[in-house]
Design an enzyme around this catalytic site. Sequence first.
Site, PDB file in Angstrom:
ATOM      1  N   LYS A  83       0.868  -1.184   0.000  1.00  0.00           N
ATOM      2  CA  LYS A  83       0.000   0.000   0.000  1.00  0.00           C
ATOM      3  C   LYS A  83       0.892   1.218   0.000  1.00  0.00           C
ATOM      4  O   LYS A  83       1.842   1.309   0.789  1.00  0.00           O
ATOM      5  CB  LYS A  83      -0.869  -0.025   1.264  1.00  0.00           C
ATOM      6  CG  LYS A  83      -1.719   1.198   1.457  1.00  0.00           C
ATOM      7  CD  LYS A  83      -3.128   0.963   0.953  1.00  0.00           C
ATOM      8  CE  LYS A  83      -3.897   2.241   0.716  1.00  0.00           C
ATOM      9  NZ  LYS A  83      -3.738   2.821  -0.618  1.00  0.00           N
ATOM     10  N   GLN A 121       7.368   3.948   3.785  1.00  0.00           N
ATOM     11  CA  GLN A 121       5.963   3.539   3.824  1.00  0.00           C
ATOM     12  C   GLN A 121       5.762   2.261   4.637  1.00  0.00           C
ATOM     13  O   GLN A 121       4.755   2.096   5.315  1.00  0.00           O
ATOM     14  CB  GLN A 121       5.472   3.319   2.383  1.00  0.00           C
ATOM     15  CG  GLN A 121       3.967   3.261   2.241  1.00  0.00           C
ATOM     16  CD  GLN A 121       3.321   4.632   2.200  1.00  0.00           C
ATOM     17  OE1 GLN A 121       3.785   5.510   1.506  1.00  0.00           O
ATOM     18  NE2 GLN A 121       2.242   4.820   2.941  1.00  0.00           N
ATOM     19  N   LYS A 177       5.717   3.370   8.215  1.00  0.00           N
ATOM     20  CA  LYS A 177       4.531   4.199   8.449  1.00  0.00           C
ATOM     21  C   LYS A 177       3.272   3.341   8.536  1.00  0.00           C
ATOM     22  O   LYS A 177       2.472   3.482   9.449  1.00  0.00           O
ATOM     23  CB  LYS A 177       4.407   5.185   7.284  1.00  0.00           C
ATOM     24  CG  LYS A 177       3.281   6.179   7.411  1.00  0.00           C
ATOM     25  CD  LYS A 177       3.067   6.971   6.136  1.00  0.00           C
ATOM     26  CE  LYS A 177       4.340   7.630   5.637  1.00  0.00           C
ATOM     27  NZ  LYS A 177       4.065   8.588   4.547  1.00  0.00           N
ATOM     28  N   LYS A 219       5.295   1.844  -3.253  1.00  0.00           N
ATOM     29  CA  LYS A 219       5.222   3.205  -3.801  1.00  0.00           C
ATOM     30  C   LYS A 219       5.440   3.095  -5.304  1.00  0.00           C
ATOM     31  O   LYS A 219       6.087   2.164  -5.773  1.00  0.00           O
ATOM     32  CB  LYS A 219       6.312   4.086  -3.181  1.00  0.00           C
ATOM     33  CG  LYS A 219       6.034   5.563  -3.276  1.00  0.00           C
ATOM     34  CD  LYS A 219       5.136   6.061  -2.169  1.00  0.00           C
ATOM     35  CE  LYS A 219       4.696   7.485  -2.404  1.00  0.00           C
ATOM     36  NZ  LYS A 219       3.972   8.034  -1.240  1.00  0.00           N
ATOM     37  N   GLY A 266      -2.852   8.310  -4.063  1.00  0.00           N
ATOM     38  CA  GLY A 266      -2.227   9.500  -4.654  1.00  0.00           C
ATOM     39  C   GLY A 266      -0.955   9.898  -3.928  1.00  0.00           C
ATOM     40  O   GLY A 266      -0.599   9.349  -2.890  1.00  0.00           O
ATOM     41  N   ASP A 267      -0.243  10.847  -4.492  1.00  0.00           N
ATOM     42  CA  ASP A 267       0.929  11.486  -3.879  1.00  0.00           C
ATOM     43  C   ASP A 267       1.141  12.751  -4.711  1.00  0.00           C
ATOM     44  O   ASP A 267       0.196  13.224  -5.379  1.00  0.00           O
ATOM     45  CB  ASP A 267       2.156  10.539  -3.909  1.00  0.00           C
ATOM     46  CG  ASP A 267       3.319  11.049  -3.061  1.00  0.00           C
ATOM     47  OD1 ASP A 267       3.261  10.932  -1.831  1.00  0.00           O
ATOM     48  OD2 ASP A 267       4.284  11.596  -3.625  1.00  0.00           O
ATOM     49  N   THR A 297      -4.225  13.560   5.605  1.00  0.00           N
ATOM     50  CA  THR A 297      -2.786  13.720   5.839  1.00  0.00           C
ATOM     51  C   THR A 297      -2.507  15.037   6.555  1.00  0.00           C
ATOM     52  O   THR A 297      -1.784  15.090   7.563  1.00  0.00           O
ATOM     53  CB  THR A 297      -2.002  13.629   4.517  1.00  0.00           C
ATOM     54  OG1 THR A 297      -2.405  12.456   3.824  1.00  0.00           O
ATOM     55  CG2 THR A 297      -0.506  13.588   4.766  1.00  0.00           C
ATOM     56  N   ASN A 299      -2.276  19.139  -1.639  1.00  0.00           N
ATOM     57  CA  ASN A 299      -3.248  18.467  -0.778  1.00  0.00           C
ATOM     58  C   ASN A 299      -2.878  18.543   0.703  1.00  0.00           C
ATOM     59  O   ASN A 299      -3.690  18.957   1.540  1.00  0.00           O
ATOM     60  CB  ASN A 299      -3.386  17.009  -1.235  1.00  0.00           C
ATOM     61  CG  ASN A 299      -4.207  16.191  -0.274  1.00  0.00           C
ATOM     62  OD1 ASN A 299      -3.678  15.567   0.643  1.00  0.00           O
ATOM     63  ND2 ASN A 299      -5.512  16.225  -0.431  1.00  0.00           N
ATOM     64  N   SER A 323      -6.742   5.855   4.161  1.00  0.00           N
ATOM     65  CA  SER A 323      -6.852   4.959   3.003  1.00  0.00           C
ATOM     66  C   SER A 323      -7.211   3.551   3.477  1.00  0.00           C
ATOM     67  O   SER A 323      -8.017   2.860   2.858  1.00  0.00           O
ATOM     68  CB  SER A 323      -5.526   4.900   2.235  1.00  0.00           C
ATOM     69  OG  SER A 323      -5.385   6.008   1.393  1.00  0.00           O
TER      70      SER A 323
HETATM   71  P1  NDP Z   1       0.618  17.827  -4.201  1.00  0.00           P
HETATM   72  O1  NDP Z   1       1.046  17.459  -5.567  1.00  0.00           O
HETATM   73  O2  NDP Z   1      -0.823  18.016  -3.914  1.00  0.00           O
HETATM   74  O3  NDP Z   1       1.378  19.149  -3.719  1.00  0.00           O
HETATM   75  C1  NDP Z   1       2.761  19.209  -3.681  1.00  0.00           C
HETATM   76  C2  NDP Z   1       3.169  20.602  -3.253  1.00  0.00           C
HETATM   77  O4  NDP Z   1       4.571  20.599  -3.013  1.00  0.00           O
HETATM   78  C3  NDP Z   1       2.914  21.648  -4.322  1.00  0.00           C
HETATM   79  O5  NDP Z   1       2.672  22.887  -3.731  1.00  0.00           O
HETATM   80  C4  NDP Z   1       4.254  21.635  -5.077  1.00  0.00           C
HETATM   81  O6  NDP Z   1       4.531  22.823  -5.789  1.00  0.00           O
HETATM   82  C5  NDP Z   1       5.226  21.474  -3.936  1.00  0.00           C
HETATM   83  N1  NDP Z   1       6.449  20.868  -4.434  1.00  0.00           N
HETATM   84  C6  NDP Z   1       6.579  19.674  -5.067  1.00  0.00           C
HETATM   85  N2  NDP Z   1       7.857  19.459  -5.420  1.00  0.00           N
HETATM   86  C7  NDP Z   1       8.534  20.542  -5.000  1.00  0.00           C
HETATM   87  C8  NDP Z   1       9.888  20.905  -5.058  1.00  0.00           C
HETATM   88  N3  NDP Z   1      10.807  20.115  -5.630  1.00  0.00           N
HETATM   89  N4  NDP Z   1      10.250  22.101  -4.497  1.00  0.00           N
HETATM   90  C9  NDP Z   1       9.329  22.907  -3.911  1.00  0.00           C
HETATM   91  N5  NDP Z   1       8.017  22.608  -3.832  1.00  0.00           N
HETATM   92  C10 NDP Z   1       7.634  21.447  -4.367  1.00  0.00           C
HETATM   93  O7  NDP Z   1       1.244  16.695  -3.242  1.00  0.00           O
HETATM   94  P2  NDP Z   1       0.804  16.292  -1.774  1.00  0.00           P
HETATM   95  O8  NDP Z   1       0.360  17.492  -1.022  1.00  0.00           O
HETATM   96  O9  NDP Z   1      -0.080  15.117  -1.866  1.00  0.00           O
HETATM   97  O10 NDP Z   1       2.199  15.762  -1.193  1.00  0.00           O
HETATM   98  C11 NDP Z   1       3.117  16.622  -0.514  1.00  0.00           C
HETATM   99  C12 NDP Z   1       4.061  15.792   0.331  1.00  0.00           C
HETATM  100  O11 NDP Z   1       3.309  15.016   1.281  1.00  0.00           O
HETATM  101  C13 NDP Z   1       4.919  14.769  -0.425  1.00  0.00           C
HETATM  102  O12 NDP Z   1       6.150  14.624   0.239  1.00  0.00           O
HETATM  103  C14 NDP Z   1       4.124  13.477  -0.270  1.00  0.00           C
HETATM  104  O13 NDP Z   1       4.926  12.332  -0.433  1.00  0.00           O
HETATM  105  C15 NDP Z   1       3.652  13.634   1.161  1.00  0.00           C
HETATM  106  N6  NDP Z   1       2.491  12.832   1.531  1.00  0.00           N
HETATM  107  C16 NDP Z   1       1.313  12.936   0.875  1.00  0.00           C
HETATM  108  C17 NDP Z   1       0.229  12.181   1.270  1.00  0.00           C
HETATM  109  C18 NDP Z   1      -1.117  12.345   0.665  1.00  0.00           C
HETATM  110  O14 NDP Z   1      -2.075  11.763   1.201  1.00  0.00           O
HETATM  111  N7  NDP Z   1      -1.288  13.110  -0.402  1.00  0.00           N
HETATM  112  C19 NDP Z   1       0.348  11.180   2.345  1.00  0.00           C
HETATM  113  C20 NDP Z   1       1.617  11.213   3.046  1.00  0.00           C
HETATM  114  C21 NDP Z   1       2.640  11.990   2.606  1.00  0.00           C
HETATM  115  P3  NDP Z   1       4.435  22.843  -7.399  1.00  0.00           P
HETATM  116  O15 NDP Z   1       2.980  22.833  -7.685  1.00  0.00           O
HETATM  117  O16 NDP Z   1       5.152  24.054  -7.812  1.00  0.00           O
HETATM  118  O17 NDP Z   1       5.130  21.566  -7.872  1.00  0.00           O
END
Ligand code: NDP
Length: 447
Positions: A90, A111, A114, A126, A165-166, A209, A240, A379
């Site tokens: 997962k 993961q 976690k 992943k 998603g991620d 999250t 997100n 999830s």
């Molecule tokens: P989203 O795609 O919804 O958002 C990602 C955000 O991070 C955007 O604002 C993006 O900006 C920014 N970002 C991505 N890459 C970079 C970078 N290299 N430098 C600066 N900013 C960056 O992703 P999520 O919110 O889902 O995920 C964010 C983090 O949380 C990740 O590490 C993910 O693995 C982790 N996570 C997510 C979960 C989930 O349920 N969604 C669960 C657990 C962990 P831009 O639009 O400019 O790329």
Amino acid sequence: MKSIIEGFMEEVKVRNGHETEFLQAVQEVAETVIPYIITKDIYYGKNVLLRMVEPERAITFRVPWIDDTGEIRVNRGYRIQMNSAIGPYKGGLRFHPTVNMSILKFLAFEQVFKNSLTTLPMGGGKGGADFDPKGKSDNEIMRFCQSFMAELYRHIGPNTDIPAGDIGVGGREIGFLYGAYKKLRNEFTGVLTGKGMSWGGSLIRPEATGYGTVYFAESMLNTRDDSINGKTVLVSGSGNVAQYATEKATQLGAKVVTMSDSSGYIFDADGIDAEKLDFVMDLKNIKRGRIKEYIKKYPSAKFVEGKTPWNEKCDVALPCATQNELDSEDAKTLLAHGCICVSEGANMPSTHQAISDFHKAKILFAPGKASNAGGVATSGLEMSQNSLRMNWTREEVDNKLKQIMSDIHNSCIQYGKDEDGYIDYVRGANIAGFVKVADAMLAQGVV
Ligand code: NDP
């Protein structure tokens, strides 16, 4: 002890020498778990950690698709099936140009720990692709998702591997991926999580999250008879996790003053309240715009190009964007400005040295594998509802999420409390996550 850990890392480097993010994640676990293993006869000498760093299976595949101009494009797809000792694989799918084997193996490895911490029966995996959804039309996204699933469907299933998603994979992408899977398999199952509410999704999954990250920060602050109410908070990211961390922190009485994306951050001294957050959600989720547009709507805020938010003053920091976005210099600045609590919403956003700075200063620090586990936990709750063919209410899911975050916090205390009372949440999370998976692996033999 140091030489045992170094010897272990040398062995891991022989096979994975060029995978820097993966090695970083393994190093952090090795430093905390090996000293524990050495004190326990049941684990010592069984090479359990060495088995855990090798994926059970790693799949890469071609993803050809046709863009809106008729040109044929090719990306690389991946699924890392890391560990299935305590349940089916997962973990999320990431669509981002930086995706490679090292990034996905670090995420899959984290993961495993976690998912174990959530108390739910889920193994770790992943996947994703080096595809950049930015600037693509909805039709291009759909064609890409269909081509991606045309291969992935062979390797996943509701009892085998359940992606979510991620970064770059939100509700829109999960919809296209699910549609493609359903057509290929001719069955309606809970094979992906993060689904829409009318087709098997769970209430609170989008929020989970970010909400969980704030619930965890609150639990940490409570250990010092404090709370997030009245605190100034820095959030990075505007996706997100960042959106719902901002929402929950604000609901609990904090003032969130920053959000960011890869082009820079906005600082709003008055706080990003519910109305301003609605604007950000519409901007990012519907219009797919850039965070700097915030200052056109709210001119009293500023936009700082090309920087992360960590130079601003705060009590609490919630890094919610991406890996290694907060380094030692940032950590020192945060500490100098009086930051007392860091709860990671993203996966591995703080560098190894930054974590060490936080520990030395004895502030509250939670690693993502504990503090952002609310997403995958919910999830897991979505999977339970799919199996039961039932939908729980918002309150039911939110209460279960709160309980799980509180249980994870307690597990971290159980394994992470130092003699002076300081809680090392990194050690706590790593050992608590390890024990459950290791016990299952030992029971199941060398497989
Ligand atoms: P989203 O795609 O919804 O958002 C990602 C955000 O991070 C955007 O604002 C993006 O900006 C920014 N970002 C991505 N890459 C970079 C970078 N290299 N430098 C600066 N900013 C960056 O992703 P999520 O919110 O889902 O995920 C964010 C983090 O949380 C990740 O590490 C993910 O693995 C982790 N996570 C997510 C979960 C989930 O349920 N969604 C669960 C657990 C962990 P831009 O639009 O400019 O790329």
